[in-house]
Write an enzyme that holds these catalytic residues in place. Structure first.
Site, PDB file in Angstrom:
ATOM      1  N   CYS A   1      16.445  14.442 -93.126  1.00 42.36           N
ATOM      2  CA  CYS A   1      15.543  13.459 -93.749  1.00 42.36           C
ATOM      3  C   CYS A   1      15.553  12.196 -92.868  1.00 42.36           C
ATOM      4  CB  CYS A   1      16.010  13.142 -95.157  1.00 42.36           C
ATOM      5  SG  CYS A   1      16.398  14.628 -96.123  1.00 42.36           S
TER       6      CYS A   1
ATOM      7  N   CYS B   1      14.187  13.008-113.064  1.00 40.80           N
ATOM      8  CA  CYS B   1      13.994  11.730-112.377  1.00 40.80           C
ATOM      9  C   CYS B   1      13.466  12.094-110.992  1.00 40.80           C
ATOM     10  CB  CYS B   1      15.331  11.002-112.279  1.00 40.80           C
ATOM     11  SG  CYS B   1      15.259   9.525-111.243  1.00 40.80           S
TER      12      CYS B   1
ATOM     13  N   CYS C   1      24.405   6.775-112.273  1.00 44.86           N
ATOM     14  CA  CYS C   1      23.835   7.832-111.420  1.00 44.86           C
ATOM     15  C   CYS C   1      24.776   8.121-110.256  1.00 44.86           C
ATOM     16  CB  CYS C   1      22.504   7.393-110.826  1.00 44.86           C
ATOM     17  SG  CYS C   1      21.355   6.759-112.034  1.00 44.86           S
TER      18      CYS C   1
ATOM     19  N   CYS D   1      25.669  14.956 -94.066  1.00 44.27           N
ATOM     20  CA  CYS D   1      24.730  15.876 -94.700  1.00 44.27           C
ATOM     21  C   CYS D   1      23.984  16.661 -93.613  1.00 44.27           C
ATOM     22  CB  CYS D   1      23.734  15.089 -95.553  1.00 44.27           C
ATOM     23  SG  CYS D   1      22.539  16.164 -96.371  1.00 44.27           S
TER      24      CYS D   1
ATOM     25  N   CYS E   1      23.311  10.628-114.807  1.00 44.38           N
ATOM     26  CA  CYS E   1      22.325  11.163-113.874  1.00 44.38           C
ATOM     27  C   CYS E   1      23.084  11.580-112.621  1.00 44.38           C
ATOM     28  CB  CYS E   1      21.303  10.077-113.516  1.00 44.38           C
ATOM     29  SG  CYS E   1      20.092  10.624-112.289  1.00 44.38           S
TER      30      CYS E   1
ATOM     31  N   ARG F   1      10.804   3.106-111.792  1.00 40.59           N
ATOM     32  CA  ARG F   1      11.947   2.305-111.309  1.00 40.59           C
ATOM     33  C   ARG F   1      11.666   1.657-109.966  1.00 40.59           C
ATOM     34  NH1 ARG F   1      16.085   5.844-111.327  1.00 40.59           N
ATOM     35  NH2 ARG F   1      16.103   5.513-113.556  1.00 40.59           N
TER      36      ARG F   1
ATOM     37  N   CYS G   1      17.213   8.821 -93.769  1.00 39.45           N
ATOM     38  CA  CYS G   1      18.508   8.773 -94.473  1.00 39.45           C
ATOM     39  C   CYS G   1      19.711   8.507 -93.577  1.00 39.45           C
ATOM     40  CB  CYS G   1      18.728  10.072 -95.239  1.00 39.45           C
ATOM     41  SG  CYS G   1      20.227   9.986 -96.248  1.00 39.45           S
TER      42      CYS G   1
HETATM   43  N1  SAM Z   1      21.178  14.538-100.980  1.00 43.57           N
HETATM   44  C1  SAM Z   1      20.423  14.573-102.160  1.00 43.57           C
HETATM   45  C2  SAM Z   1      18.947  14.800-101.904  1.00 43.57           C
HETATM   46  O1  SAM Z   1      18.431  14.307-100.917  1.00 43.57           O
HETATM   47  O2  SAM Z   1      18.332  15.487-102.707  1.00 43.57           O
HETATM   48  C3  SAM Z   1      20.609  13.355-103.035  1.00 43.57           C
HETATM   49  C4  SAM Z   1      20.793  11.973-102.435  1.00 43.57           C
HETATM   50  S1  SAM Z   1      19.428  11.313-101.528  1.00 43.57           S
HETATM   51  C5  SAM Z   1      20.171   9.965-100.715  1.00 43.57           C
HETATM   52  C6  SAM Z   1      18.368  10.645-102.781  1.00 43.57           C
HETATM   53  C7  SAM Z   1      17.106   9.948-102.369  1.00 43.57           C
HETATM   54  O3  SAM Z   1      17.393   8.663-101.857  1.00 43.57           O
HETATM   55  C8  SAM Z   1      16.221  10.571-101.316  1.00 43.57           C
HETATM   56  O4  SAM Z   1      15.458  11.624-101.797  1.00 43.57           O
HETATM   57  C9  SAM Z   1      15.347   9.383-100.925  1.00 43.57           C
HETATM   58  O5  SAM Z   1      14.190   9.347-101.729  1.00 43.57           O
HETATM   59  C10 SAM Z   1      16.236   8.181-101.203  1.00 43.57           C
HETATM   60  N2  SAM Z   1      16.618   7.501 -99.950  1.00 43.57           N
HETATM   61  C11 SAM Z   1      17.529   7.909 -99.048  1.00 43.57           C
HETATM   62  N3  SAM Z   1      17.607   7.067 -98.007  1.00 43.57           N
HETATM   63  C12 SAM Z   1      16.714   6.082 -98.244  1.00 43.57           C
HETATM   64  C13 SAM Z   1      16.305   4.917 -97.527  1.00 43.57           C
HETATM   65  N4  SAM Z   1      16.823   4.615 -96.342  1.00 43.57           N
HETATM   66  N5  SAM Z   1      15.363   4.117 -98.080  1.00 43.57           N
HETATM   67  C14 SAM Z   1      14.818   4.425 -99.286  1.00 43.57           C
HETATM   68  N6  SAM Z   1      15.158   5.515 -99.992  1.00 43.57           N
HETATM   69  C15 SAM Z   1      16.076   6.339 -99.486  1.00 43.57           C
HETATM   70 FE1  SF4 Z   2      21.035  14.622 -97.059  1.00 40.50          FE
HETATM   71 FE2  SF4 Z   2      20.136  12.140 -97.082  1.00 40.50          FE
HETATM   72 FE3  SF4 Z   2      18.406  14.159 -97.027  1.00 40.50          FE
HETATM   73 FE4  SF4 Z   2      19.869  13.701 -99.258  1.00 40.50          FE
HETATM   74  S1  SF4 Z   2      18.309  12.342 -98.385  1.00 40.50           S
HETATM   75  S2  SF4 Z   2      19.477  15.675 -98.279  1.00 40.50           S
HETATM   76  S3  SF4 Z   2      21.773  12.947 -98.343  1.00 40.50           S
HETATM   77  S4  SF4 Z   2      19.884  13.636 -95.417  1.00 40.50           S
END
Ligand code: SAM
Ligand code: SF4
Ligand code: DTB
Length: 329
Positions: A68, A199, A108, A64, A139, A271, A71
């Site tokens: 973030c 959500c 989801c 990606c 979802c 949740r 992530c």
């Molecule tokens: N890529 C898309 C986005 O970010 O909008 C969808 C998938 S993203 C993985 C969905 C959510 O997962 C993120 O917004 C975050 O809140 C949560 N998430 C991701 N990595 C995480 C982690 N290591 N611990 C807890 N929550 C996490």
């Molecule tokens: Fe990409 Fe992870 Fe951020 Fe979603 S949360 S936009 S998968 S880096």
């Protein structure tokens, strides 16, 4: 004689917006008062012994472009996460059928995109339709959506779109720099306008203050319509991400966030989301008492582990909790 106080002074507001001060005050209440209030509101709005089960599947993993910092799927961090194209129909349906057989009512599907291209939606729409045909709620979480894309997903019969605010507007820039808070709010507006259920929640444990937690919940609670589902994730600290070494969150502080979410969004499904593998049964039980009434159910989240289904079933048995029946949410 001992006088028992059966009410606390902070009430949920009927239709009024939450002020910063009033939201923060929740976090300063004595724990018993906060939990009593949250549990009372929970009982007024839900069966306290019922939990909704959602199962996650990562339909497109890794690489990606976003940054973030929590992530494991960001291409910027070396986390060893698998990189896959969108999964095929057979694999998705097999997973959805297994989730349904295990008792989940919602499926989801997540994709590691900044925002999907229209051709990406060509691949996802048939998956939504097929999961829906199994009689499950659908979802997806695919990143930022424009108005047209949200309408397309709505026409495909999508029930929920997950897009988290993650944290407060003030702390947000410490966590993500490649998209703005306003971008997130815009996507949620597009989703709402397309009549898809929202959500949206966030993460506890990013290094944010209590004021940031309160502000995240205030942003969610003060939306034109409160999100139908509010995932509260406890950070999963993944090796290779900038937040791998973040401080642990005290379980009581986590439970307070759940309780405040319940009070501020009385009718939303709250949740208990990522991070349950590092929570004790007792912390989860307190979270359910504080108003959590949904979980991610299934042996994996997107790229990390979740408690095993057999362990969750045993936890439910010991707490006398029941899975919500299908199509009631
Ligand atoms: N890529 C898309 C986005 O970010 O909008 C969808 C998938 S993203 C993985 C969905 C959510 O997962 C993120 O917004 C975050 O809140 C949560 N998430 C991701 N990595 C995480 C982690 N290591 N611990 C807890 N929550 C996490
Ligand atoms: Fe990409 Fe992870 Fe951020 Fe979603 S949360 S936009 S998968 S880096
Ligand atoms: C949400 O709020 N939490 C889920 C779901 N929405 C998509 C994702 C949690 C991801 C945890 C880290 C991982 O497994 O990659």
């Amino acid at each position: 004689m001992v006088s028992v106080q059966n009410s606390v002074t902070v009430d949920s507001l009927n239709g009024e917006l939450w002020s910063k001060q009033r939201a923060e005050k929740l976090f300063t209440l004595p724990f018993n008062d906060l939990l009593f209030k949250a549990h009372t509101i929970h009982r007024e709005n839900f069966d306290p012994n019922e939990v909704q089960l959602s199962t996650l599947l990562n339909i497109k993993s890794g690489k990606c472009p976003e940054d973030c910092s929590y992530c494991p799927q960001s291409a910027r961090f070396d986390t060893g996460v698998e990189v896959t194209p969108v999964l095929d129909m057979e694999t998705v349906l097999e997973s959805a059928k297994a989730a349904k057989a295990a008792g989940a009512t919602r499926f989801c599907m997540g994709a590691a995109w900044r925002s999907p291209k229209d051709k990406d939606l060509d691949a996802v729409v048939p998956l939504i339709e097929a999961v829906r045909d199994l009689g499950m709620e659908t979802c997806v979480t695919l990143g930022m959506l424009n108005d047209m894309q949200a309408r397309r997903l709505s026409n495909a019969g999508l029930d929920y779109y997950n897009h988290n605010l993650d944290t407060s507007p003030e702390f947000y820039g410490e966590v993500i720099t490649t998209r703005t808070y306003q971008d997130r709010l815009n996507t949620l507006e597009n989703v709402r306008n397309a009549h898809i259920k929202v959500c949206s929640g966030g993460i506890v444990g990013l290094g944010e203050s209590v004021a940031d937690r309160s502000e995240l919940l205030r942003q969610l609670a003060n939306m034109p319509a409160q999100p139908q589902s509010v995932p509260i994730n406890l950070l999963v600290r993944v090796e290779g991400t900038p937040l791998a070494g973040a401080n642990e969150v005290h379980p009581i502080d986590f439970v307070k966030t759940i309780a405040a979410a319940r009070i501020m969004m009385p009718k939303s499904y709250v949740r208990l989301s990522a991070g349950r593998t590092s929570m004790s049964d007792e912390a989860q039980a307190l979270s359910f008492f504080a108003g959590a009434n949904s979980i991610f159910y299934g042996d994996a989240l997107l790229t990390t582990d979740n408690p095993l289904v057999v362990a969750d079933n045993e936890l439910f048995r010991s707490l006398g909790l029941n899975a919500s029946p299908s199509n009631e949410n």
